[in-house]
Write a protein that holds these residues in place. Structure first.
Motif, PDB file in Angstrom:
ATOM      1  N   ASP A  10       4.430  11.718 -11.429  1.00 48.49           N
ATOM      2  CA  ASP A  10       3.416  11.665 -10.214  1.00 48.49           C
ATOM      3  C   ASP A  10       3.251  13.175  -9.681  1.00 48.49           C
ATOM      4  OD1 ASP A  10       3.330   8.922 -10.292  1.00 48.49           O
ATOM      5  OD2 ASP A  10       4.421   8.769  -8.487  1.00 48.49           O
ATOM      6  N   CYS A  11       1.879  13.576  -9.555  1.00 49.60           N
ATOM      7  CA  CYS A  11       1.666  15.114  -9.326  1.00 49.60           C
ATOM      8  C   CYS A  11       0.328  15.269  -8.483  1.00 49.60           C
ATOM      9  CB  CYS A  11       1.839  15.936 -10.627  1.00 49.60           C
ATOM     10  SG  CYS A  11       0.795  15.215 -12.069  1.00 49.60           S
ATOM     11  N   ALA A  12       0.032  16.384  -8.199  1.00 50.26           N
ATOM     12  CA  ALA A  12      -0.993  16.869  -7.659  1.00 50.26           C
ATOM     13  C   ALA A  12      -2.137  17.529  -8.619  1.00 50.26           C
ATOM     14  CB  ALA A  12      -0.814  17.918  -6.554  1.00 50.26           C
ATOM     15  N   ASP A  13      -1.559  18.019  -9.853  1.00 51.20           N
ATOM     16  CA  ASP A  13      -2.316  18.987 -10.669  1.00 51.20           C
ATOM     17  C   ASP A  13      -1.962  18.355 -12.158  1.00 51.20           C
ATOM     18  OD1 ASP A  13      -3.728  20.603 -12.352  1.00 51.20           O
ATOM     19  OD2 ASP A  13      -3.544  22.175 -11.002  1.00 51.20           O
ATOM     20  N   PRO A  14      -2.429  17.328 -12.606  1.00 47.28           N
ATOM     21  CA  PRO A  14      -1.921  16.846 -13.874  1.00 47.28           C
ATOM     22  C   PRO A  14      -1.942  17.793 -15.250  1.00 47.28           C
ATOM     23  CG  PRO A  14      -3.010  15.008 -12.995  1.00 47.28           C
ATOM     24  CD  PRO A  14      -3.035  16.463 -11.924  1.00 47.28           C
ATOM     25  N   GLY A  15      -3.188  18.657 -15.122  1.00 46.47           N
ATOM     26  CA  GLY A  15      -3.518  19.587 -16.086  1.00 46.47           C
ATOM     27  C   GLY A  15      -2.462  20.681 -16.109  1.00 46.47           C
ATOM     28  N   ARG A  16      -2.297  21.324 -15.096  1.00 48.10           N
ATOM     29  CA  ARG A  16      -1.207  22.319 -14.795  1.00 48.10           C
ATOM     30  C   ARG A  16       0.409  21.780 -15.266  1.00 48.10           C
ATOM     31  NH1 ARG A  16       1.181  25.105  -9.507  1.00 48.10           N
ATOM     32  NH2 ARG A  16       1.898  26.944 -10.411  1.00 48.10           N
ATOM     33  N   LEU A  17       0.777  20.798 -14.649  1.00 48.68           N
ATOM     34  CA  LEU A  17       2.002  20.214 -15.023  1.00 48.68           C
ATOM     35  C   LEU A  17       2.382  19.970 -16.237  1.00 48.68           C
ATOM     36  CD1 LEU A  17       4.356  20.277 -12.959  1.00 48.68           C
ATOM     37  CD2 LEU A  17       4.014  17.815 -12.663  1.00 48.68           C
ATOM     38  N   ALA A  18       1.220  19.359 -17.094  1.00 52.58           N
ATOM     39  CA  ALA A  18       1.250  19.162 -18.477  1.00 52.58           C
ATOM     40  C   ALA A  18       1.447  20.394 -19.393  1.00 52.58           C
ATOM     41  CB  ALA A  18       0.029  18.173 -18.969  1.00 52.58           C
ATOM     42  N   ALA A  19       0.619  21.233 -19.062  1.00 52.12           N
ATOM     43  CA  ALA A  19       0.556  22.456 -19.639  1.00 52.12           C
ATOM     44  C   ALA A  19       1.942  23.115 -19.482  1.00 52.12           C
ATOM     45  CB  ALA A  19      -0.330  23.653 -19.104  1.00 52.12           C
ATOM     46  N   PHE A  20       2.753  23.091 -18.343  1.00 53.13           N
ATOM     47  CA  PHE A  20       4.085  23.550 -18.012  1.00 53.13           C
ATOM     48  C   PHE A  20       4.973  22.855 -19.034  1.00 53.13           C
ATOM     49  CE2 PHE A  20       8.292  23.232 -16.336  1.00 53.13           C
ATOM     50  CZ  PHE A  20       8.634  24.616 -16.222  1.00 53.13           C
ATOM     51  N   TRP A  21       4.932  21.449 -19.021  1.00 56.82           N
ATOM     52  CA  TRP A  21       6.023  20.785 -19.783  1.00 56.82           C
ATOM     53  C   TRP A  21       5.700  20.720 -21.179  1.00 56.82           C
ATOM     54  CZ3 TRP A  21      10.488  19.592 -18.366  1.00 56.82           C
ATOM     55  CH2 TRP A  21      10.721  19.414 -17.034  1.00 56.82           C
ATOM     56  N   ALA A  22       4.330  21.244 -21.786  1.00 59.49           N
ATOM     57  CA  ALA A  22       4.210  21.341 -23.052  1.00 59.49           C
ATOM     58  C   ALA A  22       4.996  22.546 -23.690  1.00 59.49           C
ATOM     59  CB  ALA A  22       2.800  21.480 -23.224  1.00 59.49           C
ATOM     60  N   GLU A  23       4.974  23.754 -22.772  1.00 60.14           N
ATOM     61  CA  GLU A  23       5.473  24.651 -23.036  1.00 60.14           C
ATOM     62  C   GLU A  23       6.986  24.589 -22.916  1.00 60.14           C
ATOM     63  OE1 GLU A  23       6.585  28.588 -23.776  1.00 60.14           O
ATOM     64  OE2 GLU A  23       4.726  28.170 -23.851  1.00 60.14           O
ATOM     65  N   ALA A  24       7.635  23.880 -21.951  1.00 62.74           N
ATOM     66  CA  ALA A  24       9.090  23.522 -21.919  1.00 62.74           C
ATOM     67  C   ALA A  24       9.644  22.988 -22.948  1.00 62.74           C
ATOM     68  CB  ALA A  24       9.327  23.010 -20.513  1.00 62.74           C
ATOM     69  N   LEU A  25       8.998  21.993 -23.509  1.00 63.36           N
ATOM     70  CA  LEU A  25       9.398  21.037 -24.457  1.00 63.36           C
ATOM     71  C   LEU A  25       8.821  21.087 -25.925  1.00 63.36           C
ATOM     72  CD1 LEU A  25       9.437  17.832 -22.221  1.00 63.36           C
ATOM     73  CD2 LEU A  25      11.370  19.141 -22.701  1.00 63.36           C
ATOM     74  N   GLY A  26       7.802  22.033 -26.070  1.00 61.84           N
ATOM     75  CA  GLY A  26       7.349  21.964 -27.376  1.00 61.84           C
ATOM     76  C   GLY A  26       6.487  20.826 -27.790  1.00 61.84           C
ATOM     77  N   TYR A  27       5.777  20.185 -26.810  1.00 54.49           N
ATOM     78  CA  TYR A  27       4.885  19.206 -26.940  1.00 54.49           C
ATOM     79  C   TYR A  27       3.531  19.651 -26.887  1.00 54.49           C
ATOM     80  CZ  TYR A  27       8.077  15.102 -25.667  1.00 54.49           C
ATOM     81  OH  TYR A  27       8.787  14.022 -25.816  1.00 54.49           O
ATOM     82  N   ARG A  28       2.719  18.894 -27.345  1.00 55.94           N
ATOM     83  CA  ARG A  28       1.084  18.907 -27.288  1.00 55.94           C
ATOM     84  C   ARG A  28       0.290  18.034 -26.687  1.00 55.94           C
ATOM     85  NH1 ARG A  28      -1.524  15.921 -30.488  1.00 55.94           N
ATOM     86  NH2 ARG A  28      -0.748  14.772 -32.217  1.00 55.94           N
ATOM     87  N   LEU A  29      -0.659  18.347 -26.057  1.00 54.73           N
ATOM     88  CA  LEU A  29      -1.714  17.560 -25.439  1.00 54.73           C
ATOM     89  C   LEU A  29      -2.201  16.460 -26.416  1.00 54.73           C
ATOM     90  CD1 LEU A  29      -3.396  17.481 -22.727  1.00 54.73           C
ATOM     91  CD2 LEU A  29      -5.260  18.398 -23.845  1.00 54.73           C
ATOM     92  N   GLN A  30      -2.033  15.202 -25.800  1.00 53.71           N
ATOM     93  CA  GLN A  30      -2.496  13.973 -26.835  1.00 53.71           C
ATOM     94  C   GLN A  30      -3.890  14.391 -27.225  1.00 53.71           C
ATOM     95  OE1 GLN A  30      -1.421  10.237 -25.445  1.00 53.71           O
ATOM     96  NE2 GLN A  30      -3.086   9.365 -26.213  1.00 53.71           N
ATOM     97  N   ASP A  31      -4.417  13.856 -28.433  1.00 52.93           N
ATOM     98  CA  ASP A  31      -5.861  13.945 -28.783  1.00 52.93           C
ATOM     99  C   ASP A  31      -6.679  13.129 -28.161  1.00 52.93           C
ATOM    100  OD1 ASP A  31      -4.972  15.921 -30.735  1.00 52.93           O
ATOM    101  OD2 ASP A  31      -4.638  14.411 -32.236  1.00 52.93           O
ATOM    102  N   PRO A  32      -7.886  13.342 -27.987  1.00 56.10           N
ATOM    103  CA  PRO A  32      -8.746  12.796 -27.204  1.00 56.10           C
ATOM    104  C   PRO A  32      -9.278  11.641 -28.272  1.00 56.10           C
ATOM    105  CG  PRO A  32      -9.862  14.902 -28.078  1.00 56.10           C
ATOM    106  CD  PRO A  32      -8.448  14.978 -28.235  1.00 56.10           C
ATOM    107  N   PRO A  33      -9.844  10.669 -27.659  1.00 55.95           N
ATOM    108  CA  PRO A  33     -10.124   9.502 -28.545  1.00 55.95           C
ATOM    109  C   PRO A  33     -11.029   9.952 -29.667  1.00 55.95           C
ATOM    110  CG  PRO A  33     -10.786   9.117 -26.095  1.00 55.95           C
ATOM    111  CD  PRO A  33     -10.487  10.404 -26.362  1.00 55.95           C
ATOM    112  N   ALA A  34     -10.877   9.015 -30.746  1.00 57.03           N
ATOM    113  CA  ALA A  34     -11.600   9.275 -31.917  1.00 57.03           C
ATOM    114  C   ALA A  34     -13.154   9.411 -31.797  1.00 57.03           C
ATOM    115  CB  ALA A  34     -11.427   8.135 -32.992  1.00 57.03           C
ATOM    116  N   GLY A  35     -13.587  10.199 -32.327  1.00 54.34           N
ATOM    117  CA  GLY A  35     -15.324  10.591 -32.212  1.00 54.34           C
ATOM    118  C   GLY A  35     -15.394  11.649 -31.256  1.00 54.34           C
TER     119      GLY A  35
END
Length: 145
Positions: A10-35
């Protein structure tokens, strides 16, 4: 029967927090839906107003082995210490000074991406190998272990 698990923030800024944890864990943003070439394109096509495009974000492990992380906007701020937290295994197989040096390097990198350093716990063999406690950009505590 086993079940997959997703870790939700739960957070105030999902995009910012996702970017931080992607950096911290070596994860990547989930791909958008097909098409769709981007999430912005997909959300716009689904009729989601632009001001709601940052209501959620998700990260996935590039190798598909670790749990999905989901970030959702909530109106209330964090108020107390986490009862559950993540331990980021930043010094596997290392002991003593080499371990703490690796943890310090990881801490410096994450602080440069918005983390806050909270405290360092020195090694106390045989049970405590030493770790560093940080907070992510929204104050969620985690350990570099």
């Amino acid at each position: 029967m086993t079940h997959d698990v997703q870790i939700t923030f739960d957070c105030a800024d999902p995009g910012r927090l996702a970017a931080f944890w992607a950096e911290a864990l070596g994860y990547r943003l989930q791909d958008p839906p097909a098409g769709f070439a981007s999430w912005e394109e997909a959300l716009s096509a689904l009729g989601v107003p632009a001001e709601r495009h940052n209501d959620a974000s998700a990260l996935v492990d590039p190798e598909g082995a670790r749990p999905r992380l989901f970030f959702q906007r909530v109106p209330e701020p964090k108020r107390a210490k986490n009862r559950v937290h993540l331990d980021v295994r930043a010094a596997p197989g290392l002991d003593g000074e080499a371990r703490m040096a690796a943890l310090e390097a990881a801490a410096a990198r994450l602080v440069s991406h918005g983390a806050t350093r909270l405290r360092r716990h020195e090694p106390a063999p045989p049970l405590e190998a030493g770790h560093i406690v940080l907070a992510d950009p929204e104050g969620n505590e985690f350990c570099l272990d």
